[in-house]
Scaffold this motif. Sequence first.
Motif, PDB file in Angstrom:
ATOM      1  N   ASN A 123       0.803  -1.286  -0.129  1.00 53.75           N
ATOM      2  CA  ASN A 123      -0.078  -0.147  -0.009  1.00 53.75           C
ATOM      3  C   ASN A 123       0.766   1.278   0.010  1.00 53.75           C
ATOM      4  OD1 ASN A 123      -2.480  -1.418  -0.006  1.00 53.75           O
ATOM      5  ND2 ASN A 123      -1.961  -1.751   2.282  1.00 53.75           N
ATOM      6  N   SER A 124       0.336   2.476  -0.457  1.00 52.53           N
ATOM      7  CA  SER A 124       1.000   3.599  -0.379  1.00 52.53           C
ATOM      8  C   SER A 124       1.193   4.238   1.060  1.00 52.53           C
ATOM      9  CB  SER A 124       0.062   4.574  -1.096  1.00 52.53           C
ATOM     10  OG  SER A 124      -0.084   4.392  -2.516  1.00 52.53           O
ATOM     11  N   PRO A 125       2.516   4.900   1.098  1.00 49.27           N
ATOM     12  CA  PRO A 125       2.645   5.179   2.670  1.00 49.27           C
ATOM     13  C   PRO A 125       1.429   6.468   3.040  1.00 49.27           C
ATOM     14  CG  PRO A 125       4.781   5.490   1.288  1.00 49.27           C
ATOM     15  CD  PRO A 125       3.549   4.856   0.154  1.00 49.27           C
ATOM     16  N   ASN A 126       1.273   6.330   4.277  1.00 43.37           N
ATOM     17  CA  ASN A 126      -0.199   7.165   4.662  1.00 43.37           C
ATOM     18  C   ASN A 126       0.557   8.492   5.567  1.00 43.37           C
ATOM     19  OD1 ASN A 126       0.746   6.153   7.317  1.00 43.37           O
ATOM     20  ND2 ASN A 126      -0.958   4.548   7.086  1.00 43.37           N
ATOM     21  N   GLY A 127       1.675   8.610   5.707  1.00 40.94           N
ATOM     22  CA  GLY A 127       2.542   9.686   6.341  1.00 40.94           C
ATOM     23  C   GLY A 127       2.667   9.532   7.853  1.00 40.94           C
ATOM     24  N   MET A 128       2.102   8.289   8.437  1.00 34.92           N
ATOM     25  CA  MET A 128       2.489   8.012   9.609  1.00 34.92           C
ATOM     26  C   MET A 128       3.819   7.466   9.719  1.00 34.92           C
ATOM     27  SD  MET A 128       0.973   7.510  12.681  1.00 34.92           S
ATOM     28  CE  MET A 128       1.029   6.679  14.358  1.00 34.92           C
ATOM     29  N   LYS A 129       4.707   7.788  10.816  1.00 33.00           N
ATOM     30  CA  LYS A 129       6.176   7.302  11.180  1.00 33.00           C
ATOM     31  C   LYS A 129       6.096   6.843  12.482  1.00 33.00           C
ATOM     32  CE  LYS A 129       8.327  10.218   7.881  1.00 33.00           C
ATOM     33  NZ  LYS A 129       8.300   9.152   6.647  1.00 33.00           N
ATOM     34  N   CYS A 130       6.793   5.472  12.536  1.00 34.33           N
ATOM     35  CA  CYS A 130       6.963   4.799  13.751  1.00 34.33           C
ATOM     36  C   CYS A 130       8.557   4.485  14.001  1.00 34.33           C
ATOM     37  CB  CYS A 130       5.955   3.551  14.146  1.00 34.33           C
ATOM     38  SG  CYS A 130       4.253   4.149  13.857  1.00 34.33           S
ATOM     39  N   TYR A 131       8.929   4.389  15.198  1.00 33.52           N
ATOM     40  CA  TYR A 131      10.435   3.853  15.392  1.00 33.52           C
ATOM     41  C   TYR A 131      10.170   2.189  15.271  1.00 33.52           C
ATOM     42  CZ  TYR A 131      12.017   8.084  17.209  1.00 33.52           C
ATOM     43  OH  TYR A 131      12.242   9.418  17.323  1.00 33.52           O
ATOM     44  N   SER A 132      11.375   1.606  14.694  1.00 34.47           N
ATOM     45  CA  SER A 132      11.446   0.281  14.646  1.00 34.47           C
ATOM     46  C   SER A 132      12.837  -0.387  15.088  1.00 34.47           C
ATOM     47  CB  SER A 132      11.376  -0.191  12.967  1.00 34.47           C
ATOM     48  OG  SER A 132      12.490   0.072  12.325  1.00 34.47           O
ATOM     49  N   CYS A 133      13.140  -1.457  15.247  1.00 32.55           N
ATOM     50  CA  CYS A 133      14.343  -2.044  15.958  1.00 32.55           C
ATOM     51  C   CYS A 133      14.886  -2.861  14.869  1.00 32.55           C
ATOM     52  CB  CYS A 133      14.146  -2.635  17.074  1.00 32.55           C
ATOM     53  SG  CYS A 133      13.195  -1.770  18.427  1.00 32.55           S
ATOM     54  N   ASP A 134      16.356  -2.722  15.056  1.00 33.95           N
ATOM     55  CA  ASP A 134      17.268  -3.891  14.417  1.00 33.95           C
ATOM     56  C   ASP A 134      17.930  -4.611  15.635  1.00 33.95           C
ATOM     57  OD1 ASP A 134      19.292  -2.207  14.900  1.00 33.95           O
ATOM     58  OD2 ASP A 134      19.379  -1.360  12.814  1.00 33.95           O
ATOM     59  N   GLU A 135      18.942  -5.407  15.252  1.00 33.86           N
ATOM     60  CA  GLU A 135      19.758  -5.969  16.296  1.00 33.86           C
ATOM     61  C   GLU A 135      20.532  -5.189  17.220  1.00 33.86           C
ATOM     62  OE1 GLU A 135      20.346  -7.000  13.265  1.00 33.86           O
ATOM     63  OE2 GLU A 135      18.942  -8.966  13.316  1.00 33.86           O
ATOM     64  N   LYS A 136      20.784  -3.789  16.562  1.00 36.28           N
ATOM     65  CA  LYS A 136      21.471  -2.838  17.583  1.00 36.28           C
ATOM     66  C   LYS A 136      20.828  -1.576  18.067  1.00 36.28           C
ATOM     67  CE  LYS A 136      25.356  -3.682  14.292  1.00 36.28           C
ATOM     68  NZ  LYS A 136      25.966  -3.389  13.238  1.00 36.28           N
ATOM     69  N   CYS A 152      16.923   0.828  18.448  1.00 34.45           N
ATOM     70  CA  CYS A 152      15.339   0.995  18.182  1.00 34.45           C
ATOM     71  C   CYS A 152      15.249   2.501  17.849  1.00 34.45           C
ATOM     72  CB  CYS A 152      14.615   0.690  19.310  1.00 34.45           C
ATOM     73  SG  CYS A 152      14.629  -0.915  19.817  1.00 34.45           S
ATOM     74  N   SER A 153      16.062   3.116  17.124  1.00 29.19           N
ATOM     75  CA  SER A 153      15.769   4.501  16.612  1.00 29.19           C
ATOM     76  C   SER A 153      15.852   4.518  15.029  1.00 29.19           C
ATOM     77  CB  SER A 153      17.158   5.285  17.040  1.00 29.19           C
ATOM     78  OG  SER A 153      18.210   4.697  16.417  1.00 29.19           O
ATOM     79  N   ASN A 154      15.525   3.544  14.579  1.00 27.99           N
ATOM     80  CA  ASN A 154      15.372   3.411  12.770  1.00 27.99           C
ATOM     81  C   ASN A 154      13.766   4.232  12.752  1.00 27.99           C
ATOM     82  OD1 ASN A 154      17.599   1.984  12.471  1.00 27.99           O
ATOM     83  ND2 ASN A 154      16.542   0.242  13.083  1.00 27.99           N
ATOM     84  N   ILE A 155      13.732   4.806  11.867  1.00 22.82           N
ATOM     85  CA  ILE A 155      12.330   5.512  11.439  1.00 22.82           C
ATOM     86  C   ILE A 155      11.811   4.758  10.107  1.00 22.82           C
ATOM     87  CG2 ILE A 155      10.991   7.560  10.719  1.00 22.82           C
ATOM     88  CD1 ILE A 155      13.039   9.149  12.544  1.00 22.82           C
ATOM     89  N   LEU A 156      10.491   4.252  10.495  1.00 22.08           N
ATOM     90  CA  LEU A 156       9.768   3.432   9.698  1.00 22.08           C
ATOM     91  C   LEU A 156       8.574   4.076   8.867  1.00 22.08           C
ATOM     92  CD1 LEU A 156       9.623   0.518   8.451  1.00 22.08           C
ATOM     93  CD2 LEU A 156       8.456  -0.235  10.578  1.00 22.08           C
ATOM     94  N   SER A 157       8.438   4.257   7.686  1.00 18.45           N
ATOM     95  CA  SER A 157       7.127   4.961   7.106  1.00 18.45           C
ATOM     96  C   SER A 157       6.121   3.998   7.384  1.00 18.45           C
ATOM     97  CB  SER A 157       7.495   5.321   5.797  1.00 18.45           C
ATOM     98  OG  SER A 157       8.269   6.457   5.819  1.00 18.45           O
ATOM     99  N   CYS A 158       4.930   4.278   7.892  1.00 17.97           N
ATOM    100  CA  CYS A 158       3.768   3.156   7.694  1.00 17.97           C
ATOM    101  C   CYS A 158       3.005   3.290   6.402  1.00 17.97           C
ATOM    102  CB  CYS A 158       2.846   3.696   8.910  1.00 17.97           C
ATOM    103  SG  CYS A 158       3.633   3.576  10.532  1.00 17.97           S
ATOM    104  N   SER A 159       2.084   2.291   6.084  1.00 25.05           N
ATOM    105  CA  SER A 159       1.549   2.322   4.763  1.00 25.05           C
ATOM    106  C   SER A 159       0.029   1.598   4.952  1.00 25.05           C
ATOM    107  CB  SER A 159       2.165   1.547   3.880  1.00 25.05           C
ATOM    108  OG  SER A 159       2.261   0.152   4.072  1.00 25.05           O
ATOM    109  N   GLY A 160      -0.754   2.168   4.079  1.00 21.14           N
ATOM    110  CA  GLY A 160      -2.182   1.534   4.223  1.00 21.14           C
ATOM    111  C   GLY A 160      -3.099   1.866   5.457  1.00 21.14           C
TER     112      GLY A 160
END
Length: 198
Positions: free
Chosen positions: A103-116, A118-126
């Motif tokens: 789906n297309s990005p909806n403008g919402m953004k949330c933090y996400s984690c990787d192994e190192k 939790c400050s990655n910024i993720l674009s939400c969609s749909g």
Amino acid sequence: MDLQISLFLLFVLFTAGHSFSCYECVSMTGSCSDQKVKTCPSGFSKCTSLTTVTQVGGINQKLKDCTPDCVNGSMNLGIVGTSSVCCNTDLCNVKDAPDPGSNSPNGMKCYSCDEKTCSNILSCSGSEDRCITATESIEGQSVVVKGCVSKALCDTRRSVRDVRSISCCEGNLCNSANGVSQSFLFLCCSLLSFILLH
């Protein structure tokens, strides 16, 4: 008397002749081309179709089945995402759930984690209009998973085995960047198994 027996037999044959059915499929190749019709057990009055895509290893899993309860929505944790479609008529799950993130990005953004971090910024969609944070403790270490999720999945969340807490919030980056991520894939798998099996 014969009329009563005839009506009773007709009723039994009519109600026994129609049972609820869904398509059934489990595929790790991204295609449910071999789906079969399954007669649902008592209490399973909905059909579901799920698609899970994992960035690590490029796994694209499709699942279809009968279910007692389900919701429409999606979740994106950065390295793994899932989308579910729920319906309540016979054989209504003929189509696969869409790939998460299609789906297309909806403008919402949330933090996400990787192994190192939790400050990655993720674009939400749909329909992903909430941020999610899930934590657990593995061998004394805190494990955190964060990402985007649909309100419907937040509203129906139940206890997930091995997961200490799950919270959803509204607003850009509301799930804060704080947190440590260890054994991150283990927690992702716990959350996805909950979604796939409930």
